[in-house]
Design a protein around this motif. Structure first.
Motif, short mmCIF file in Angstrom:
data_model
loop_
_atom_site.label_atom_id
_atom_site.label_comp_id
_atom_site.label_asym_id
_atom_site.label_seq_id
_atom_site.Cartn_x
_atom_site.Cartn_y
_atom_site.Cartn_z
N LYS A 61 0.80 -1.23 0.00
CA LYS A 61 0.00 0.00 0.00
C LYS A 61 0.82 1.27 0.00
O LYS A 61 0.27 2.36 -0.11
N GLU A 62 2.14 1.14 0.17
CA GLU A 62 3.05 2.27 0.25
C GLU A 62 2.64 3.24 1.36
O GLU A 62 2.78 4.46 1.25
N LYS A 63 2.09 2.69 2.43
CA LYS A 63 1.73 3.46 3.61
C LYS A 63 2.18 2.67 4.83
O LYS A 63 2.12 1.45 4.84
N LEU A 64 2.62 3.40 5.83
CA LEU A 64 3.03 2.76 7.08
C LEU A 64 1.91 2.97 8.09
O LEU A 64 1.59 4.10 8.44
N ARG A 65 1.30 1.87 8.51
CA ARG A 65 0.19 1.97 9.44
C ARG A 65 0.72 2.07 10.86
O ARG A 65 1.51 1.25 11.32
#
Length: 139
Positions: A61-65
């Motif tokens: 997702k190219e996001k860091l949760r």
């Protein structure tokens, strides 16, 4: 009697966690492993799983949760609490401090879930859908 056996069978079919825990416990007993060390190793394994989940999610997702990062810290701190409580000479101040830090991280986790950007986008989409339905029914 058949009904009781059927209930037990249904319980084990729906609750694999219990069977997995039972198998691990029997292995610990048969192999004469140190229980505290085994728990610490399992918690370290869970930390590794969470790190891999975080990396995988980041790649996809190219996001860091933030939730994954907080989960890793919580599990790692729980591991430290288990280590400190299993020592013969317990440092109660350190244990209490770690428990307070864990509580703070749980509060951060709750806030991260409550105020996550993904949740806002989801709620905005629901509002837009509701407005579109009202416009369509009024036409």
């Amino acid at each position: 009697m058949k009904r009781a056996i059927k209930k037990i069978k249904n319980y084990f079919e729906n609750n694999y966690e219990f069977l997995a825990a039972l198998v691990i416990f029997i292995i610990i007993l048969v192999a004469n492993l140190d229980f505290q060390k085994t728990i610490v190793l399992m918690l370290e394994f869970i930390v590794i799983i969470e790190v891999m989940k975080m990396i995988s999610d980041f790649i996809k997702k190219e996001k860091l949760r933030l939730r994954f990062v907080i989960d890793i810290f919580i599990i790692f701190l729980i591991r430290d609490v288990v280590i400190y409580t299993s020592k013969p000479q317990k440092d109660y101040f350190t244990i209490l401090f770690l428990l307070v830090v864990i509580m703070v991280f749980f509060i951060f986790r709750i806030l991260a879930i409550k105020y996550s950007p993904g949740k806002k986008e989801f709620l905005e989409d629901l509002k837009e859908d509701k407005n579109e339905k009202q416009i369509n029914t009024n036409s």
